[in-house]
Motif scaffolding. Sequence first.
Motif, PDB file in Angstrom:
ATOM      1  N   GLN A 192       3.951   1.384  -1.016  1.00 46.94           N
ATOM      2  CA  GLN A 192       4.530   1.491  -2.303  1.00 46.94           C
ATOM      3  C   GLN A 192       3.636   2.004  -3.466  1.00 46.94           C
ATOM      4  O   GLN A 192       3.860   2.863  -4.197  1.00 46.94           O
ATOM      5  CB  GLN A 192       5.047   0.215  -2.802  1.00 46.94           C
ATOM      6  CG  GLN A 192       6.040   0.269  -4.076  1.00 46.94           C
ATOM      7  CD  GLN A 192       6.425  -1.071  -4.576  1.00 46.94           C
ATOM      8  OE1 GLN A 192       6.353  -2.162  -3.686  1.00 46.94           O
ATOM      9  NE2 GLN A 192       7.327  -0.999  -5.307  1.00 46.94           N
ATOM     10  N   GLU A 193       2.324   1.636  -3.304  1.00 47.56           N
ATOM     11  CA  GLU A 193       1.301   2.023  -4.332  1.00 47.56           C
ATOM     12  C   GLU A 193       0.971   3.586  -4.351  1.00 47.56           C
ATOM     13  O   GLU A 193       0.753   4.221  -5.121  1.00 47.56           O
ATOM     14  CB  GLU A 193       0.259   1.176  -4.261  1.00 47.56           C
ATOM     15  CG  GLU A 193       0.451  -0.205  -4.751  1.00 47.56           C
ATOM     16  CD  GLU A 193      -0.884  -1.203  -4.612  1.00 47.56           C
ATOM     17  OE1 GLU A 193      -1.836  -0.824  -4.194  1.00 47.56           O
ATOM     18  OE2 GLU A 193      -0.882  -2.048  -5.320  1.00 47.56           O
ATOM     19  N   THR A 194       0.786   4.037  -2.990  1.00 47.66           N
ATOM     20  CA  THR A 194       0.619   5.313  -2.535  1.00 47.66           C
ATOM     21  C   THR A 194       1.506   6.272  -2.753  1.00 47.66           C
ATOM     22  O   THR A 194       1.640   7.275  -3.785  1.00 47.66           O
ATOM     23  CB  THR A 194       0.296   5.503  -1.097  1.00 47.66           C
ATOM     24  OG1 THR A 194      -0.775   4.555  -0.759  1.00 47.66           O
ATOM     25  CG2 THR A 194      -0.016   6.724  -0.595  1.00 47.66           C
TER      26      THR A 194
ATOM     27  N   TRP B  33       0.873  -1.213  -0.022  1.00 45.39           N
ATOM     28  CA  TRP B  33      -0.056  -0.073  -0.063  1.00 45.39           C
ATOM     29  C   TRP B  33       0.932   1.345  -0.062  1.00 45.39           C
ATOM     30  O   TRP B  33       0.584   2.176  -0.818  1.00 45.39           O
ATOM     31  CB  TRP B  33      -1.079   0.000   1.236  1.00 45.39           C
ATOM     32  CG  TRP B  33      -1.851   1.120   1.346  1.00 45.39           C
ATOM     33  CD1 TRP B  33      -2.726   1.660   0.615  1.00 45.39           C
ATOM     34  CD2 TRP B  33      -1.395   2.286   2.115  1.00 45.39           C
ATOM     35  NE1 TRP B  33      -3.302   2.956   1.020  1.00 45.39           N
ATOM     36  CE2 TRP B  33      -2.504   3.365   1.990  1.00 45.39           C
ATOM     37  CE3 TRP B  33      -0.488   2.634   3.213  1.00 45.39           C
ATOM     38  CZ2 TRP B  33      -2.569   4.521   2.782  1.00 45.39           C
ATOM     39  CZ3 TRP B  33      -0.523   3.659   3.655  1.00 45.39           C
ATOM     40  CH2 TRP B  33      -1.497   4.828   3.554  1.00 45.39           C
TER      41      TRP B  33
ATOM     42  N   GLN C  21       3.920   5.364  -5.231  1.00 44.55           N
ATOM     43  CA  GLN C  21       4.025   5.526  -6.847  1.00 44.55           C
ATOM     44  C   GLN C  21       2.912   6.595  -7.285  1.00 44.55           C
ATOM     45  O   GLN C  21       3.191   7.325  -8.341  1.00 44.55           O
ATOM     46  CB  GLN C  21       3.995   4.260  -7.314  1.00 44.55           C
ATOM     47  CG  GLN C  21       4.137   4.082  -8.991  1.00 44.55           C
ATOM     48  CD  GLN C  21       5.832   4.483  -9.283  1.00 44.55           C
ATOM     49  OE1 GLN C  21       6.526   4.123  -8.304  1.00 44.55           O
ATOM     50  NE2 GLN C  21       5.527   5.209 -10.150  1.00 44.55           N
TER      51      GLN C  21
END
Length: 643
Positions: A100-102, A98, A104
């Motif tokens: 990492q996705e946030t 999460w 990115q």
Amino acid sequence: MVVEETKTGGGGGKRVSLTKKAGAPVSKKLTIAEEVGKKLKRMEEKPIKEFLDIAMREFDIAVSLQVSELRETFDEALDELSENCTSVEKNIESLLIWKQETCQARVDQALGERDKERKEKLALAKWMMEFTPSALANTKTDEVDFAFIRFALNMAVASDVCPVQKQLDSGAPAFLSSMLTVSNDCVVGPASMALAHLSLHMETKGPIAAAGGIQNCVKLINDNPNAPIVSQCCKTIASIAEFPPNKPLMAQRGAIRALVRAVQSVGPDNERIDDDALGSAFCGLCNCAEGNDANRNLIVELGVMKSVEYICENWTDPYVLASASKLICNLAYNNVYTALSCLSAHCDEALTASIKKGGGDKNPDIQEAAMMAFCNLSNNESNQTHVGASGAIKLAVTTLEESDDPKVLRAAALACASMGHKSFVNKTRMGDQGAIRALLEVAIGRGMGGDHEEDILDAKASKACCFALATLLLNQLNQQIMKELKAIDVFVQLIEETESMEVLAAGAMVIAALVPQPDERKRLLCEGRSIEIEEAGGREVLVRAKQWVYGRKPPPDWLIEAIEVFDITEETALKEQRKREDEAEQAIQNDLFLDNRVVSSGTTQNTFRDEFYSHLDLFREAVAEINAAHLDMELIDMADKLY
């Protein structure tokens, strides 16, 4: 404890069940050591050796049980710990994903904003540079200039979406006009476009002129080295010139002279006047001449006609050719002097060249403007003869045969009517070159009328064709052509059934032109010959026109006279014939040496029939409408964004 005895089956067995009495305390579970201790305590009386053997055996059993129980407990704890570790590992992994996705997503958003910002800046810079192609342009820009540029962009976009009164109340015309005096061309260019867009509204044309817009645009037209800026200023002049009170100001403040100078300065070495600027300059002159004879005379006296003729014969840009044709149209409008000046400069040949270079039907604006120019040029007998001999008749007939645009057809028909009005020579020329057939096809095919816009335009084209037919059919040779085409019945039926009052009124003129003169009618009746227009129902159509078109106003003389001719009976014709014969015999008896055949042929010679309408009814003026410059969607999206 309570012991219960229960018999089961036949075996008499006992089943002992332990039940707790109400309120009895719950026994505590004993540990393995306590159980072993109790068991050994009961065996204290046994011999020591036997007691030790039992104790060692019980101890081994107890230790084995304890170890086994401890192992099971430890395995359960390890399993629980493993499950907890797995759960923690999954939670940590999900959290890291999460995160990492946030991260990115935020990086992508930041990069997108950066790219968008950079793209907007590049688009704005490119737009600014479009106004300054000249190496002599002043393009040094600071923060204040940039603010002015953004303001001009917003105003260029807001001209169509913001209420006009709000723009006037905010003083936008005066502010934009004052921006034209800035030395930075990167500011002047967007400001000139914004002012041109604002000038498209009729409510703003007066305030722009009052705010000094004319003088500022004139200065830029004369001096600015950038063609896009010159073009936008010419468009502004052309737009505000549509407002009648501004037309005298165009001459007073030097706008006409500046536009003429721009037209005269075209050439391969003059980069400040490109095709867009040249076409816009023609539009400005066209609108200055519209409805103002003084401006027409001034434009001609400034010597622009030679340049117009040169440009029409050598340019191929449709915008330039259409604007130049409209200028010739307005200069020749109801003005013998300016029309003769146009013909002296061979503008009739230039109009023909414009239509050919424009590709005919591919550019209907050029066709319509050129045809209306031919119409206005033919404003007297000598001009009519000159235009008719230049190939304009053949061009008009070809346009009627090939074009499908109702506005072009209307203009071509009016040109035919104007060239043939009171001109016997041109009437004959048009009859020989197929004008009767071409006019009839358009008039019959488009004359039914209706409520739709397309039907209204078709009806106007049909009306113009009827005007042309009405003047051409005053020539007996052309009447014979129409009879040979066998079109009288079809035409009369059209005029009888049309829903357009304009077509009915104009068509009645055509029918009246086919009605013979009174003496000719009497002669035909005496000879027992029929009249084709009467058999086709021409009288009923004329009566219908009298009732519907002229029901609330006096009908014209030609209509009344035509109906009266139809009302002449054979009895009346024979009576007058006998009277003429008696008068002839009496004259011979009085030794007047008159031939009875000549005297009895008719009492008076019929006069030449006059035209049904004034020549001025055919002339039209053109208005060169200015279109807003195209803006990319990127620039439009920037209009409402705050920096």
